[in-house]
Scaffold this motif. Structure first.
Motif, short mmCIF file in Angstrom:
data_model
loop_
_atom_site.label_atom_id
_atom_site.label_comp_id
_atom_site.label_asym_id
_atom_site.label_seq_id
_atom_site.Cartn_x
_atom_site.Cartn_y
_atom_site.Cartn_z
N UNK A 41 0.59 -1.16 -0.14
CA UNK A 41 -0.14 0.19 -0.18
C UNK A 41 0.83 1.71 -0.08
N UNK A 42 2.37 1.08 0.49
CA UNK A 42 2.39 2.59 0.86
C UNK A 42 3.63 2.05 -0.58
N UNK A 43 3.93 1.37 -1.21
CA UNK A 43 5.24 1.83 -2.68
C UNK A 43 3.41 1.77 -3.06
N UNK A 44 2.65 1.36 -3.47
CA UNK A 44 1.48 2.56 -4.69
C UNK A 44 1.09 3.55 -4.64
N UNK A 45 1.00 3.96 -3.29
CA UNK A 45 0.87 5.38 -2.80
C UNK A 45 2.08 5.78 -3.34
N UNK A 46 3.10 6.10 -3.13
CA UNK A 46 4.89 6.66 -3.87
C UNK A 46 4.92 6.73 -5.62
N UNK A 47 4.20 5.00 -5.77
CA UNK A 47 4.72 4.90 -7.06
C UNK A 47 3.74 4.87 -8.33
N UNK A 48 2.51 4.64 -7.73
CA UNK A 48 1.55 4.21 -8.54
C UNK A 48 1.40 2.79 -9.12
N UNK A 49 2.66 1.95 -8.19
CA UNK A 49 3.16 1.04 -8.86
C UNK A 49 2.81 -0.25 -7.76
N UNK A 50 2.08 -1.71 -8.52
CA UNK A 50 2.04 -2.78 -7.72
C UNK A 50 2.28 -3.51 -8.87
N UNK A 51 3.65 -4.73 -7.77
CA UNK A 51 4.08 -5.93 -8.09
C UNK A 51 5.07 -5.49 -8.45
N UNK A 52 4.72 -3.86 -9.16
CA UNK A 52 6.17 -3.93 -10.07
C UNK A 52 5.60 -2.78 -11.73
N UNK A 53 4.42 -2.98 -11.47
CA UNK A 53 3.96 -3.20 -12.96
C UNK A 53 2.75 -1.55 -12.32
N UNK A 54 2.46 -0.78 -12.90
CA UNK A 54 1.27 0.66 -13.24
C UNK A 54 -0.49 -0.02 -12.95
N UNK A 55 -0.95 0.37 -11.70
CA UNK A 55 -1.77 0.03 -11.12
C UNK A 55 -2.72 -0.67 -12.44
N UNK A 56 -3.17 0.51 -13.52
CA UNK A 56 -3.53 0.22 -14.26
C UNK A 56 -3.60 -0.91 -14.74
N UNK A 57 -2.39 -1.88 -14.92
CA UNK A 57 -2.16 -4.02 -15.25
C UNK A 57 -2.19 -4.23 -14.23
N UNK A 58 -3.02 -3.95 -13.13
CA UNK A 58 -3.26 -4.78 -11.88
C UNK A 58 -4.30 -4.63 -11.62
N UNK A 59 -4.92 -4.79 -11.88
CA UNK A 59 -6.60 -4.29 -11.28
C UNK A 59 -6.81 -5.75 -11.44
N UNK A 60 -7.69 -6.06 -10.24
CA UNK A 60 -7.96 -6.88 -10.04
C UNK A 60 -9.37 -7.20 -8.74
N UNK A 61 -10.10 -8.29 -8.88
CA UNK A 61 -10.70 -8.42 -7.71
C UNK A 61 -10.38 -8.53 -6.32
#
Length: 101
Positions: A41-61
């Motif tokens: 969550x901290x990394x996501x806020x600071x980088x807009x990335x999740x698992x090293x990829x842009x959040x838009x590519x990692x959206x999941x239920x």
């Protein structure tokens, strides 16, 4: 400096606030209790990335809290839909006194 983190409906956290110490923070807990989720969550806020990829590519239920998602799906099945769940991640920051000029 990060002073706190608020999570709502993110992974295993339905609602959670973590105040952070300006000097040192140690996360301790059993497996699957949320230590990695806090760091994600901290990394996501600071980088807009999740698992090293842009959040838009990692959206999941699977990013939604299971209890909240199940309640929403149950409301649909009962034909009494409730408000669509959302994820909230808030990172609280404070400028260091040394940075103020």
């Amino acid at each position: 400096m990060i002073t706190g983190l608020y999570l709502q409906n993110f992974k295993q956290f339905e609602s959670f606030f973590l105040p952070l110490n300006p000097d040192l923070n140690i996360l301790v807990g059993d497996n699957e209790q949320g230590k990695t989720t806090v760091l994600e969550a901290i990394d996501l806020c600071l980088t807009r990335r999740l698992n090293g990829r842009p959040l838009e590519q990692e959206l999941s239920p699977y990013l939604f809290n299971n209890k909240v998602a199940a309640a929403y799906l149950a409301s649909l099945a009962a034909k009494k839909p409730i408000e669509l769940p959302s994820i909230v991640i808030e990172l609280y920051l404070k400028k260091d006194a040394e940075d103020v000029q």
